[in-house]
Design a protein around this motif. Structure first.
Motif, PDB file in Angstrom:
ATOM      1  N   PRO A  44       0.838  -1.213   0.000  1.00 26.79           N
ATOM      2  CA  PRO A  44       0.000   0.000   0.000  1.00 26.79           C
ATOM      3  C   PRO A  44       0.866   1.254   0.000  1.00 26.79           C
ATOM      4  O   PRO A  44       2.069   1.203   0.287  1.00 26.79           O
ATOM      5  CB  PRO A  44      -0.804  -0.125   1.313  1.00 26.79           C
ATOM      6  N   THR A  45       0.245   2.353  -0.331  1.00 26.89           N
ATOM      7  CA  THR A  45       0.993   3.616  -0.424  1.00 26.89           C
ATOM      8  C   THR A  45       1.399   4.167   0.935  1.00 26.89           C
ATOM      9  O   THR A  45       2.270   5.028   1.014  1.00 26.89           O
ATOM     10  CB  THR A  45       0.156   4.666  -1.160  1.00 26.89           C
ATOM     11  N   ILE A  62       5.038   5.024   1.023  1.00 23.02           N
ATOM     12  CA  ILE A  62       5.833   4.161   0.143  1.00 23.02           C
ATOM     13  C   ILE A  62       5.927   4.822  -1.229  1.00 23.02           C
ATOM     14  O   ILE A  62       4.913   5.081  -1.874  1.00 23.02           O
ATOM     15  CB  ILE A  62       5.206   2.761   0.017  1.00 23.02           C
ATOM     16  N   GLN A  63       7.130   5.119  -1.650  1.00 22.71           N
ATOM     17  CA  GLN A  63       7.347   5.787  -2.930  1.00 22.71           C
ATOM     18  C   GLN A  63       7.266   4.769  -4.062  1.00 22.71           C
ATOM     19  O   GLN A  63       7.986   3.755  -4.063  1.00 22.71           O
ATOM     20  CB  GLN A  63       8.715   6.483  -2.932  1.00 22.71           C
TER      21      GLN A  63
END
Length: 581
Positions: free
Chosen positions: A437-438, A445-446
């Motif tokens: 997930p982001t 998270i890139q």
């Protein structure tokens, strides 16, 4: 303006030098002296910045005067001293060389002439500016050293040796013909106008040497701000009047009373000028060994250094603890610093703003002085990495290449197995990164941009063009070989292929490992010692040429005729024809 008749005259030898300038200004500000500035400088004209200074006003009022004096000339020295009651002796402002005789005549004979002139002219007091280096032997640490420390039997530095002799002459002359003397030993003097310590550090920062800490980096050292040294001379003069018995014929260490780690002080100066502080530690023993090797090469190649202070001595100073006890100066001459170390560093870095890394002068100089190896590497990112101009990027690249070297050569797997596992690992990482997930527990998270995996048409076209040119070159080479009779081409191809076969079958791992290490060391070392390396290469090539000529003379004429290229080596052709006749 009339001059107060109660004012006494003092002479400051070396009064236009680094310490001398501050002493002259301090004496003038006291208002008790007529100051005579004696110096060996070619021109004693005031700088533009001194047009409205204390010194210029004092010269206008008659409280100060300047005279050019060669301390080797007894008549000039006597004329400068006549009528004075006190003489302060600093080293003359002259560019020293490694000429021992010249330095000896200026420092030792100069001091002897000053002492004789003081005795003849009935001067009452002589204060000599010595150095704390006179008790340093280069190989032992000094912790809180006091005036009981003896001078070493052998000095590592020529100038220190000569200054120790001059200091001895001053102390021996005490209480002879009414002259009382003393000497001050400041340690690591720095400040505005410094022409040694700060410029030396800046030059090392520009060349890349200042990125390294020599030794453990924990060694302590004393530093002395120049204004404190000038203040100490005034205190010594006053003490020779009021407490002559406890001061006359003595030496006193002068410091800022704030011992600091040597490399921390260096970092403060460099950071104040916009340079990066030293980060990488090098063993002092290894550095001394390398410098000894370089010095040996210089001697063999007849490259003489024009600087009287050897690089080995600088390394010893930078890697040894040297702290001194100033309690004697505090007790007997009433010395205490008037400028703190922190304030002194700030004043110094501000005065050297023209040497800062951001200045246009620095940028222009860096552009003009591009090294040969920088040009060879293209002057781009590769040059910055291999020449250690960006330590983080260089270390990251080296670590990545080392891990690749370990993965393919040292882990015990075959090359194909290692490549397959590496591709599997990369695939798992990319897939996992895409699934994540982001945001995880507040950490974003890139995502890897898809554009990172795209190759432009221009790059593809250039790659194909280069591959086509390479293929055509190989085809041309194969045609020459297939035609027969071109032995030069045959040997050019066969010999490299034979060595490549040996490397691949016998020592590929060793060769790749050595190449990896050399890539990150040889270019950097060559850039630092370009002249010495070029000189050594020239000597090696000359030796090879001489050996080749000697070998050719002892070979049979048919073999010489077979090996020589008549078009490329006309001298050998003539020699071959002569030999066949």
């Amino acid at each position: 303006m009339a001059i107060d008749e109660n004012l006494k005259t003092c002479v400051v030898f070396g009064g236009r030098g680094f310490i001398g300038r501050f002493l002259v200004l301090r004496l003038l500000k006291l208002g008790k002296w007529i100051v005579r500035v004696a110096d060996s400088a070619q021109s004693l004209q005031l700088d533009p910045s001194e047009d409205r200074s204390v010194l210029s006003e004092a010269i206008s009022s008659g409280r100060a005067s300047c005279c050019a004096v060669d301390v080797r000339d007894k008549a000039q020295v006597r004329k400068a001293i006549e009528g004075a009651s006190v003489v302060f002796y600093m080293d003359p402002t002259i560019t020293y060389t490694n000429d021992f005789y010249l330095c000896y005549m200026i420092i030792v004979q100069g001091v002897r002439n000053v002492i004789n002139a003081c005795q003849e002219c009935k001067v009452k007091r002589l204060i000599y500016n010595s150095s704390a280096d006179v008790v340093f032997d280069g190989s032992h640490d000094i912790y809180n050293g006091d005036e009981s420390l003896p001078c070493p039997w052998k000095f590592e530095d020529m100038l220190t040796d000569i200054k120790a002799q001059a200091e001895g002459l001053v102390l021996i002359a005490n209480n002879i013909d009414g002259l009382v003397t003393c000497a001050l030993r400041p340690c690591n003097v720095f400040g505005p106008g410094d022409k040694q310590l700060v410029p030396f550090l800046v030059n090392k920062a520009k060349s890349g040497h200042a990125k390294f800490v020599i030794g453990s980096g924990e060694n302590m050292s004393d530093f002395t701000y120049v204004e404190n040294v000038a203040h100490a001379h005034v205190c010594a003069e006053e003490a020779l009047v009021s407490r002559m018995v406890s001061v006359a014929g003595k030496v006193f260490f002068i410091t800022n009373l704030e011992p600091v780690k040597f490399w921390e002080f260096v970092s403060l100066i460099l950071e104040g000028l916009g340079y990066q502080r030293p980060l990488f530690k090098l063993p002092a023993g290894m550095v001394l060994y390398v410098l000894s090797l370089v010095e040996w090469m210089r001697d063999k190649l007849d490259f003489r250094s024009n600087h009287p202070v050897s690089a080995q001595y600088v390394v010893q100073i930078a890697s040894r603890t040297r702290t001194f006890n100033c309690s004697a100066a505090q007790k007997h001459i009433g010395y205490s610093p008037v400028v703190s170390l922190e304030e002194g560093v700030t004043l110094t870095t501000e005065s050297f703003s023209q040497l800062s890394q951001d200045s246009s002068v620095m940028a222009l100089r860096d552009f003009d002085e591009q090294s040969k190896v920088d040009k060879l590497l293209g002057g781009g990112k590769v040059a910055d990495i291999l020449l250690w101009r960006d330590e983080k990027k260089t270390f990251t690249c080296f670590l990545a290449l080392f891990l690749m070297f370990y993965w393919f050569f040292l882990c015990g797997r075959t090359f194909i197995s290692s490549a397959a596992k590496l591709l599997l690992l990369v695939t798992a990482i990319l897939s996992g990164q895409g699934i994540l997930p982001t945001n995880i527990f507040g950490f974003s998270i890139q995502r890897i941009s898809l554009s990172c995996f795209e190759i432009s048409d221009t790059v593809v076209n250039d790659l194909i063009t280069n591959m086509a040119n390479l293929w055509n070159n190989w085809i041309h080479m194969i045609r020459l070989l297939a035609g027969g009779g071109d032995w030069n081409t045959f040997f050019k191809v066969a010999i490299p292929l034979y060595f490549l076969k040996l490397i691949l079958s016998q020592c590929l791992t060793l060769v790749v490992g050595v190449a990896l290490v050399l890539a990150f060391t040889s270019f950097f070392v060559y850039e630092q010692y370009e002249e010495e390396m070029d000189g050594l290469a020239e000597v090696l090539f000359d030796s090879i040429k001489k050996s080749k000529r000697l070998l050719m003379r002892n070979l049979p004429a048919p073999l010489v005729s077979f090996l020589c290229n008549r078009d490329a080596l006309p001298d050998d052709e003539g020699f071959t024809m002569a030999k066949s006749q």
